[in-house]
Design a protein around this motif. Sequence first.
Motif, PDB file in Angstrom:
ATOM      1  N   SER A 208     -74.970 -12.796  26.818  1.00  8.26           N
ATOM      2  CA  SER A 208     -75.806 -13.864  27.391  1.00  8.26           C
ATOM      3  C   SER A 208     -76.375 -14.783  26.297  1.00  8.26           C
ATOM      4  O   SER A 208     -76.734 -15.921  26.563  1.00  8.26           O
ATOM      5  CB  SER A 208     -76.943 -13.256  28.209  1.00  8.26           C
ATOM      6  N   ARG A 209     -76.449 -14.276  25.074  1.00  9.05           N
ATOM      7  CA  ARG A 209     -77.001 -15.080  23.968  1.00  9.05           C
ATOM      8  C   ARG A 209     -75.912 -15.795  23.170  1.00  9.05           C
ATOM      9  O   ARG A 209     -76.217 -16.587  22.282  1.00  9.05           O
ATOM     10  CB  ARG A 209     -77.838 -14.185  23.038  1.00  9.05           C
ATOM     11  N   PHE A 210     -74.651 -15.481  23.448  1.00 10.23           N
ATOM     12  CA  PHE A 210     -73.539 -16.132  22.754  1.00 10.23           C
ATOM     13  C   PHE A 210     -73.207 -17.457  23.448  1.00 10.23           C
ATOM     14  O   PHE A 210     -73.261 -17.560  24.675  1.00 10.23           O
ATOM     15  CB  PHE A 210     -72.320 -15.190  22.748  1.00 10.23           C
ATOM     16  N   SER A 211     -72.859 -18.470  22.670  1.00 10.04           N
ATOM     17  CA  SER A 211     -72.621 -19.812  23.234  1.00 10.04           C
ATOM     18  C   SER A 211     -71.308 -19.928  24.003  1.00 10.04           C
ATOM     19  O   SER A 211     -71.067 -20.914  24.694  1.00 10.04           O
ATOM     20  CB  SER A 211     -72.602 -20.841  22.094  1.00 10.04           C
ATOM     21  N   HIS A 212     -70.424 -18.913  23.876  1.00 11.74           N
ATOM     22  CA  HIS A 212     -69.095 -18.884  24.532  1.00 11.74           C
ATOM     23  C   HIS A 212     -68.164 -19.992  24.029  1.00 11.74           C
ATOM     24  O   HIS A 212     -67.202 -20.342  24.703  1.00 11.74           O
ATOM     25  CB  HIS A 212     -69.221 -18.926  26.064  1.00 11.74           C
ATOM     26  N   ARG A 213     -68.455 -20.528  22.853  1.00  8.63           N
ATOM     27  CA  ARG A 213     -67.504 -21.463  22.222  1.00  8.63           C
ATOM     28  C   ARG A 213     -66.412 -20.629  21.557  1.00  8.63           C
ATOM     29  O   ARG A 213     -66.707 -19.695  20.813  1.00  8.63           O
ATOM     30  CB  ARG A 213     -68.196 -22.305  21.148  1.00  8.63           C
ATOM     31  N   GLN A 214     -65.157 -21.014  21.787  1.00  8.21           N
ATOM     32  CA  GLN A 214     -64.046 -20.300  21.154  1.00  8.21           C
ATOM     33  C   GLN A 214     -62.998 -21.294  20.667  1.00  8.21           C
ATOM     34  O   GLN A 214     -62.740 -22.292  21.333  1.00  8.21           O
ATOM     35  CB  GLN A 214     -63.386 -19.332  22.141  1.00  8.21           C
ATOM     36  N   ILE A 215     -62.427 -20.997  19.497  1.00  4.11           N
ATOM     37  CA  ILE A 215     -61.282 -21.768  18.999  1.00  4.11           C
ATOM     38  C   ILE A 215     -60.104 -20.799  18.976  1.00  4.11           C
ATOM     39  O   ILE A 215     -60.178 -19.746  18.346  1.00  4.11           O
ATOM     40  CB  ILE A 215     -61.547 -22.319  17.576  1.00  4.11           C
ATOM     41  N   HIS A 216     -59.042 -21.150  19.690  1.00  3.89           N
ATOM     42  CA  HIS A 216     -57.848 -20.293  19.720  1.00  3.89           C
ATOM     43  C   HIS A 216     -56.777 -20.874  18.806  1.00  3.89           C
ATOM     44  O   HIS A 216     -56.446 -22.061  18.893  1.00  3.89           O
ATOM     45  CB  HIS A 216     -57.300 -20.172  21.144  1.00  3.89           C
ATOM     46  N   LEU A 217     -56.249 -20.038  17.931  1.00  4.50           N
ATOM     47  CA  LEU A 217     -55.184 -20.463  17.026  1.00  4.50           C
ATOM     48  C   LEU A 217     -53.890 -19.729  17.379  1.00  4.50           C
ATOM     49  O   LEU A 217     -53.873 -18.498  17.448  1.00  4.50           O
ATOM     50  CB  LEU A 217     -55.540 -20.144  15.564  1.00  4.50           C
ATOM     51  N   LEU A 218     -52.849 -20.479  17.610  1.00  8.11           N
ATOM     52  CA  LEU A 218     -51.528 -19.894  17.883  1.00  8.11           C
ATOM     53  C   LEU A 218     -50.500 -20.657  17.055  1.00  8.11           C
ATOM     54  O   LEU A 218     -50.604 -21.873  16.898  1.00  8.11           O
ATOM     55  CB  LEU A 218     -51.182 -20.007  19.373  1.00  8.11           C
ATOM     56  N   ASN A 219     -49.528 -19.929  16.516  1.00  9.48           N
ATOM     57  CA  ASN A 219     -48.472 -20.592  15.736  1.00  9.48           C
ATOM     58  C   ASN A 219     -47.492 -21.264  16.702  1.00  9.48           C
ATOM     59  O   ASN A 219     -46.477 -20.690  17.083  1.00  9.48           O
ATOM     60  CB  ASN A 219     -47.739 -19.576  14.856  1.00  9.48           C
ATOM     61  N   SER A 220     -47.807 -22.494  17.098  1.00  3.81           N
ATOM     62  CA  SER A 220     -47.010 -23.170  18.141  1.00  3.81           C
ATOM     63  C   SER A 220     -46.008 -24.165  17.579  1.00  3.81           C
ATOM     64  O   SER A 220     -45.446 -24.956  18.307  1.00  3.81           O
ATOM     65  CB  SER A 220     -47.953 -23.878  19.124  1.00  3.81           C
ATOM     66  N   PHE A 221     -45.792 -24.151  16.234  1.00  2.00           N
ATOM     67  CA  PHE A 221     -44.863 -25.133  15.659  1.00  2.00           C
ATOM     68  C   PHE A 221     -43.410 -24.706  15.831  1.00  2.00           C
ATOM     69  O   PHE A 221     -43.106 -23.517  15.965  1.00  2.00           O
ATOM     70  CB  PHE A 221     -45.172 -25.398  14.179  1.00  2.00           C
ATOM     71  N   ASN A 222     -42.483 -25.688  15.840  1.00  2.00           N
ATOM     72  CA  ASN A 222     -41.053 -25.386  15.958  1.00  2.00           C
ATOM     73  C   ASN A 222     -40.424 -25.234  14.574  1.00  2.00           C
ATOM     74  O   ASN A 222     -41.101 -25.355  13.556  1.00  2.00           O
ATOM     75  CB  ASN A 222     -40.331 -26.470  16.782  1.00  2.00           C
ATOM     76  N   PHE A 223     -39.092 -24.991  14.535  1.00  2.00           N
ATOM     77  CA  PHE A 223     -38.435 -24.693  13.262  1.00  2.00           C
ATOM     78  C   PHE A 223     -38.443 -25.886  12.310  1.00  2.00           C
ATOM     79  O   PHE A 223     -38.590 -25.718  11.097  1.00  2.00           O
ATOM     80  CB  PHE A 223     -37.004 -24.201  13.494  1.00  2.00           C
ATOM     81  N   GLN A 224     -38.296 -27.114  12.839  1.00  2.00           N
ATOM     82  CA  GLN A 224     -38.320 -28.307  11.979  1.00  2.00           C
ATOM     83  C   GLN A 224     -39.676 -28.455  11.297  1.00  2.00           C
ATOM     84  O   GLN A 224     -39.766 -28.797  10.110  1.00  2.00           O
ATOM     85  CB  GLN A 224     -38.006 -29.572  12.806  1.00  2.00           C
ATOM     86  N   GLN A 225     -40.738 -28.162  12.039  1.00  2.00           N
ATOM     87  CA  GLN A 225     -42.088 -28.206  11.452  1.00  2.00           C
ATOM     88  C   GLN A 225     -42.270 -27.079  10.428  1.00  2.00           C
ATOM     89  O   GLN A 225     -42.936 -27.253   9.408  1.00  2.00           O
ATOM     90  CB  GLN A 225     -43.141 -28.098  12.568  1.00  2.00           C
ATOM     91  N   TYR A 226     -41.647 -25.935  10.708  1.00  2.00           N
ATOM     92  CA  TYR A 226     -41.693 -24.781   9.796  1.00  2.00           C
ATOM     93  C   TYR A 226     -41.033 -25.140   8.459  1.00  2.00           C
ATOM     94  O   TYR A 226     -41.543 -24.781   7.393  1.00  2.00           O
ATOM     95  CB  TYR A 226     -40.982 -23.594  10.450  1.00  2.00           C
ATOM     96  N   LEU A 227     -39.915 -25.879   8.530  1.00  2.00           N
ATOM     97  CA  LEU A 227     -39.234 -26.352   7.308  1.00  2.00           C
ATOM     98  C   LEU A 227     -40.146 -27.277   6.509  1.00  2.00           C
ATOM     99  O   LEU A 227     -40.184 -27.224   5.275  1.00  2.00           O
ATOM    100  CB  LEU A 227     -37.943 -27.102   7.664  1.00  2.00           C
ATOM    101  N   LYS A 228     -40.877 -28.127   7.236  1.00  2.00           N
ATOM    102  CA  LYS A 228     -41.803 -29.071   6.586  1.00  2.00           C
ATOM    103  C   LYS A 228     -42.935 -28.293   5.888  1.00  2.00           C
ATOM    104  O   LYS A 228     -43.341 -28.628   4.771  1.00  2.00           O
ATOM    105  CB  LYS A 228     -42.371 -30.034   7.633  1.00  2.00           C
ATOM    106  N   ILE A 229     -43.438 -27.241   6.558  1.00  2.00           N
ATOM    107  CA  ILE A 229     -44.491 -26.400   5.968  1.00  2.00           C
ATOM    108  C   ILE A 229     -43.960 -25.736   4.694  1.00  2.00           C
ATOM    109  O   ILE A 229     -44.636 -25.700   3.665  1.00  2.00           O
ATOM    110  CB  ILE A 229     -44.962 -25.319   6.977  1.00  2.00           C
ATOM    111  N   PHE A 230     -42.713 -25.221   4.773  1.00  2.00           N
ATOM    112  CA  PHE A 230     -42.062 -24.576   3.619  1.00  2.00           C
ATOM    113  C   PHE A 230     -42.046 -25.534   2.420  1.00  2.00           C
ATOM    114  O   PHE A 230     -42.395 -25.159   1.302  1.00  2.00           O
ATOM    115  CB  PHE A 230     -40.639 -24.162   4.026  1.00  2.00           C
ATOM    116  N   GLU A 231     -41.651 -26.790   2.685  1.00  2.00           N
ATOM    117  CA  GLU A 231     -41.574 -27.796   1.618  1.00  2.00           C
ATOM    118  C   GLU A 231     -42.969 -28.112   1.060  1.00  2.00           C
ATOM    119  O   GLU A 231     -43.168 -28.190  -0.152  1.00  2.00           O
ATOM    120  CB  GLU A 231     -40.918 -29.077   2.166  1.00  2.00           C
ATOM    121  N   GLU A 232     -43.946 -28.254   1.970  1.00  2.00           N
ATOM    122  CA  GLU A 232     -45.328 -28.566   1.560  1.00  2.00           C
ATOM    123  C   GLU A 232     -45.928 -27.450   0.694  1.00  2.00           C
ATOM    124  O   GLU A 232     -46.647 -27.719  -0.266  1.00  2.00           O
ATOM    125  CB  GLU A 232     -46.219 -28.765   2.792  1.00  2.00           C
ATOM    126  N   GLN A 233     -45.621 -26.200   1.061  1.00  2.00           N
ATOM    127  CA  GLN A 233     -46.187 -25.066   0.331  1.00  2.00           C
ATOM    128  C   GLN A 233     -45.684 -24.985  -1.108  1.00  2.00           C
ATOM    129  O   GLN A 233     -46.367 -24.471  -1.984  1.00  2.00           O
ATOM    130  CB  GLN A 233     -45.876 -23.740   1.055  1.00  2.00           C
TER     131      GLN A 233
END
Length: 434
Positions: A208-233
Motif C-alpha cells: 500500500s505504501r509502494f507507488s506501483h511504478r514499474q519499468i519492464h526491460l525485455l530484449n526485444s531487438f531483432n538480429f540486425q539490431q543485434y549486429l549493430k550492438i555488436f559493432e557498437e560494443q
Amino acid sequence: MSKRRTKETSLTLGECISQVQDILRKRFCLQKLNGRPFGMESQHKHLLELLKRTAIQGESNSILIVGPRGAGKTMLLNDVLNALLEVKQVRENVLEVHLNGLLQTDDKIALKEITRQLQLENVVGDKVFGSFAENLAFLLEALKKGNRSSSRPVIFILDEFDLFAHHKNQTLLYNLFDISQSAQTPVAVIGLTCRLDVLQLLEKRVKSRFSHRQIHLLNSFNFQQYLKIFEEQLTLPEDFPDRRFSQEWNQNCQSLSKDQTVKDVLKKQFNSSKDLRSLHILLMLALSQVTVSNPFITSVALLEAYRVRSMDSKANLLHGLSVLEICLVIAMKHLNDIYEGEPFNFEMVHNEFQKFIQRKAQAIHNFEKPVIMKAFEHLQQLELIKPVDGPATRIQKEYQLTKLLLDSNQIMDGLQKYPHCPTDLRQWASSSLG
C-alpha cells in the motif's frame, strides 16, 4: 596543425593494444557503455525524470525495474545515475546507498550498511534505538542541512529486490516506502529484480505504501539490431589517443559485422541468448586473442571464442572415463530409449552390459560385478547419474532407482571425440538395439 597533432599523439602498437584492452574490458566488465543503452530510450527518459524530481525538487519516489537476468537493468540505472550526476547541483547534494539482497541478508545488516554508506557511524555512536523505524529516521534526520526544511536527497538502490521481501516482517521495505510516501526526507527507492511476480511477495502494508511504478526491460531487438550492438560494443571512442589506429580498428569492426562467418556465429549466439552479458563474455574471449602480432579481432578468434563459450562440460567429462564406464553410460542410454526416460537401477544396467558382452565377447573384457559396481559409483560421483530417492533411502545400492543426466546427443558427441574408442562401442551406441 592537424598533422603535427597526430604525430604528437601517435602511440606504439603495443601501447595502442594496451589502451584498447583497457577501454573494452571496462566496457564489458563494468558495463561502461559506448553511448546510451540500446533500445531503452523511453525507459531511460522516464527514470531520469523521476530521479531529477527527487534530486532537484525534493520529491520522494519509488520504482521497480523488472527484467530477466542480462536484460540491462543495472546498465540502464548506472547510465541514468551518470547522466544525473552531470548536473552540478545534484552532484554536490545527492547521496546514493547501494544494497544487495545477496549481501544484506537481514534488516540489521542492511541498517549497518546504510549507516556506513551515509558515513554516519560517528553520529550514531553508541545510541540505542527503540525500533528500526526510529534508527532509520535518526539517520535521515542527521543528513538535514542548516535549516530543517532542506535535507539531502538519498537514492536507495536495492539490487535483488525480491530477496528483501523475505526478511522478517519486511521492516526495511516498509520503512523505506513509508518515508518515500511522507514528506519527511526526499528519498528515491529503486528496486531491481528479475521476478515478474515480485509484488505478490510484498505484505499488504508494504504494497500500500509502494507507488506501483514499474519499468519492464525485455530484449526485444531483432538480429540486425543485434549486429549493430555488436559493432557498437567494439567501436573505439573518438577521444582515443591514436587517431590512425582508432580508424583502422573501427573499420575492422565494420567489416567484421558484414563477414558471413561472424554473422553465423552471432546468429547462433542470438538464438541461444539475446542478453548483452553473454555477448560481452563472447567478445571478451575474442579480445584476449588480440596481441601485437594479431592487432585486430578476427572472424577466426570469434569462432574459437564461441566454441569455448558453448563447450559442453558434461560431454567433456566423457573423455576422461574408462572403457568400462563408457560401456555403462551407453547401456543407460539404451535403457533410457527403451523405457522412455524412466529411472533404472544398477541391476538393469548390469544386464544390459552383459547382453553386449555376450554379443561382442572378443571386443570388451568382461569384468567382475564388484568392479562394475565401483565404475557405476564413480559415474555417480561425477554427477553423470543421480539417485532418484536421495542418499537416505534404505534400499540396497543395486536396486536404487537412478536417472542419467546426459542426453543422447551429448553421449554421441563425447564418443566421437573419445580417444581410441573401440569401433564396437560406437556401433553399439548408435544402434537401436539394447
